[in-house]
Design an enzyme around this catalytic site. Sequence first.
Site, PDB file in Angstrom:
ATOM      1  N   LYS A 276      59.821  71.636  65.968  1.00 44.06           N
ATOM      2  CA  LYS A 276      60.420  70.680  66.907  1.00 44.06           C
ATOM      3  C   LYS A 276      60.204  69.250  66.431  1.00 44.06           C
ATOM      4  O   LYS A 276      61.105  68.415  66.481  1.00 44.06           O
ATOM      5  CB  LYS A 276      59.825  70.873  68.296  1.00 44.06           C
ATOM      6  CG  LYS A 276      60.210  72.183  68.954  1.00 44.06           C
ATOM      7  CD  LYS A 276      59.593  72.293  70.337  1.00 44.06           C
ATOM      8  CE  LYS A 276      59.976  73.620  70.988  1.00 44.06           C
ATOM      9  NZ  LYS A 276      59.354  73.762  72.328  1.00 44.06           N
TER      10      LYS A 276
ATOM     11  N   HIS B  93      46.248  74.948  68.905  1.00 43.12           N
ATOM     12  CA  HIS B  93      46.269  75.466  70.273  1.00 43.12           C
ATOM     13  C   HIS B  93      45.933  74.332  71.233  1.00 43.12           C
ATOM     14  O   HIS B  93      44.871  73.724  71.133  1.00 43.12           O
ATOM     15  CB  HIS B  93      45.237  76.587  70.449  1.00 43.12           C
ATOM     16  CG  HIS B  93      45.691  77.912  69.941  1.00 43.12           C
ATOM     17  ND1 HIS B  93      46.865  78.498  70.354  1.00 43.12           N
ATOM     18  CD2 HIS B  93      45.127  78.776  69.060  1.00 43.12           C
ATOM     19  CE1 HIS B  93      47.007  79.666  69.740  1.00 43.12           C
ATOM     20  NE2 HIS B  93      45.984  79.851  68.950  1.00 43.12           N
TER      21      HIS B  93
ATOM     22  N   ARG C 205      48.045  84.521  61.043  1.00 42.40           N
ATOM     23  CA  ARG C 205      47.520  83.451  61.907  1.00 42.40           C
ATOM     24  C   ARG C 205      46.331  83.961  62.713  1.00 42.40           C
ATOM     25  O   ARG C 205      45.282  83.313  62.790  1.00 42.40           O
ATOM     26  CB  ARG C 205      48.625  82.936  62.831  1.00 42.40           C
ATOM     27  CG  ARG C 205      48.168  81.879  63.837  1.00 42.40           C
ATOM     28  CD  ARG C 205      49.379  81.298  64.547  1.00 42.40           C
ATOM     29  NE  ARG C 205      49.014  80.490  65.692  1.00 42.40           N
ATOM     30  CZ  ARG C 205      48.594  79.229  65.631  1.00 42.40           C
ATOM     31  NH1 ARG C 205      48.453  78.636  64.460  1.00 42.40           N
ATOM     32  NH2 ARG C 205      48.314  78.556  66.730  1.00 42.40           N
TER      33      ARG C 205
ATOM     34  N   HIS D  57      52.916  86.976  61.466  1.00 47.67           N
ATOM     35  CA  HIS D  57      52.073  86.289  62.456  1.00 47.67           C
ATOM     36  C   HIS D  57      50.651  86.846  62.469  1.00 47.67           C
ATOM     37  O   HIS D  57      49.728  86.173  62.948  1.00 47.67           O
ATOM     38  CB  HIS D  57      52.691  86.405  63.850  1.00 47.67           C
ATOM     39  CG  HIS D  57      52.171  85.389  64.820  1.00 47.67           C
ATOM     40  ND1 HIS D  57      52.400  84.032  64.681  1.00 47.67           N
ATOM     41  CD2 HIS D  57      51.410  85.519  65.939  1.00 47.67           C
ATOM     42  CE1 HIS D  57      51.824  83.376  65.669  1.00 47.67           C
ATOM     43  NE2 HIS D  57      51.210  84.248  66.445  1.00 47.67           N
TER      44      HIS D  57
ATOM     45  N   TYR E 147      40.348  85.880  71.337  1.00 46.25           N
ATOM     46  CA  TYR E 147      39.667  86.164  70.073  1.00 46.25           C
ATOM     47  C   TYR E 147      38.159  86.326  70.263  1.00 46.25           C
ATOM     48  O   TYR E 147      37.543  87.205  69.661  1.00 46.25           O
ATOM     49  CB  TYR E 147      39.927  85.038  69.066  1.00 46.25           C
ATOM     50  CG  TYR E 147      41.379  84.783  68.785  1.00 46.25           C
ATOM     51  CD1 TYR E 147      42.098  85.589  67.903  1.00 46.25           C
ATOM     52  CD2 TYR E 147      42.053  83.728  69.402  1.00 46.25           C
ATOM     53  CE1 TYR E 147      43.435  85.354  67.640  1.00 46.25           C
ATOM     54  CE2 TYR E 147      43.397  83.483  69.147  1.00 46.25           C
ATOM     55  CZ  TYR E 147      44.079  84.299  68.271  1.00 46.25           C
ATOM     56  OH  TYR E 147      45.406  84.063  68.018  1.00 46.25           O
TER      57      TYR E 147
ATOM     58  N   ARG F  85      51.795  78.764  61.833  1.00 52.80           N
ATOM     59  CA  ARG F  85      52.836  79.604  62.412  1.00 52.80           C
ATOM     60  C   ARG F  85      53.942  79.758  61.361  1.00 52.80           C
ATOM     61  O   ARG F  85      54.078  78.926  60.451  1.00 52.80           O
ATOM     62  CB  ARG F  85      53.394  78.971  63.682  1.00 52.80           C
ATOM     63  CG  ARG F  85      52.347  78.775  64.784  1.00 52.80           C
ATOM     64  CD  ARG F  85      52.941  78.023  65.964  1.00 52.80           C
ATOM     65  NE  ARG F  85      51.976  77.876  67.050  1.00 52.80           N
ATOM     66  CZ  ARG F  85      51.126  76.854  67.173  1.00 52.80           C
ATOM     67  NH1 ARG F  85      51.130  75.882  66.254  1.00 52.80           N
ATOM     68  NH2 ARG F  85      50.283  76.789  68.189  1.00 52.80           N
TER      69      ARG F  85
END
Length: 246
Positions: A102, A203, A180, A177, A212, A75
């Site tokens: 984070k 994920h 990715r 993005h 996908y 990301r």
Amino acid sequence: MNNVIPLQNSPERVSLLPIAPGVDFATALSLRRMATSTGATPAYLLAPEVSALLFYMPDQRHHMLFATLWNTGMRIGEARIVTPESFDLDGVRPFVRVLSEKVRARRGRPPKDEVRLVPLTDISYVRQMESWMITTRPRRREPLWAVTDETMRNWLKQAVRRAEADGVHFSISVTPHTFRHSYIMHMLYHRQPRKVIQALAGHRDPRSMEVYTRVFALDMAATLAVPFTGDGRDAAEILRTLPPLK
């Protein structure tokens, strides 16, 4: 910049562009058009498109950022905090440690289950990264791309404009993005297990992969060649010989 194959406007040459074993560019492009037509499948680039786009990034810092997104599926926020220390390029199996923003913001060592290890399977990319770090000599714990999202988007827009000025056009809108999504699709094209890709991409929910894999459902349906049209006259002749239903 005249040696790059135009990706959309040379249909007689697109079959020369490799996607994956047994997959040609023209077929993959057609599948993408179908899959993304409803907006349910994320827009993604195919391998030749990424290669061409990277070609139009002469600035090595820009080039290595987007090459890293392509080779790892990171990301944008994850790439922003990557440092030289994140990479292990010397071993038999090179890899990069990926942390979320984070996790990085917390103090202390992050829990082991919150560090994602992504193998670097393309030896050319590994050599480029090694060469770039030797040339630029960044500090080991200093982020390589501590820039804003807007700056990343501007770098990418510059490359797209260079490509278009050279006659290379992309049929989808490209954002950071997009790389990715492109990584995940490229791994699927190379028949990597869904659970493996899910783990590498970070994920948590297995259902996130479904957006996908529907591309390959379209591909499977297309290759089945199930006929639906028959000869009406012959069918009527056969049905005429059957007794009427009571």
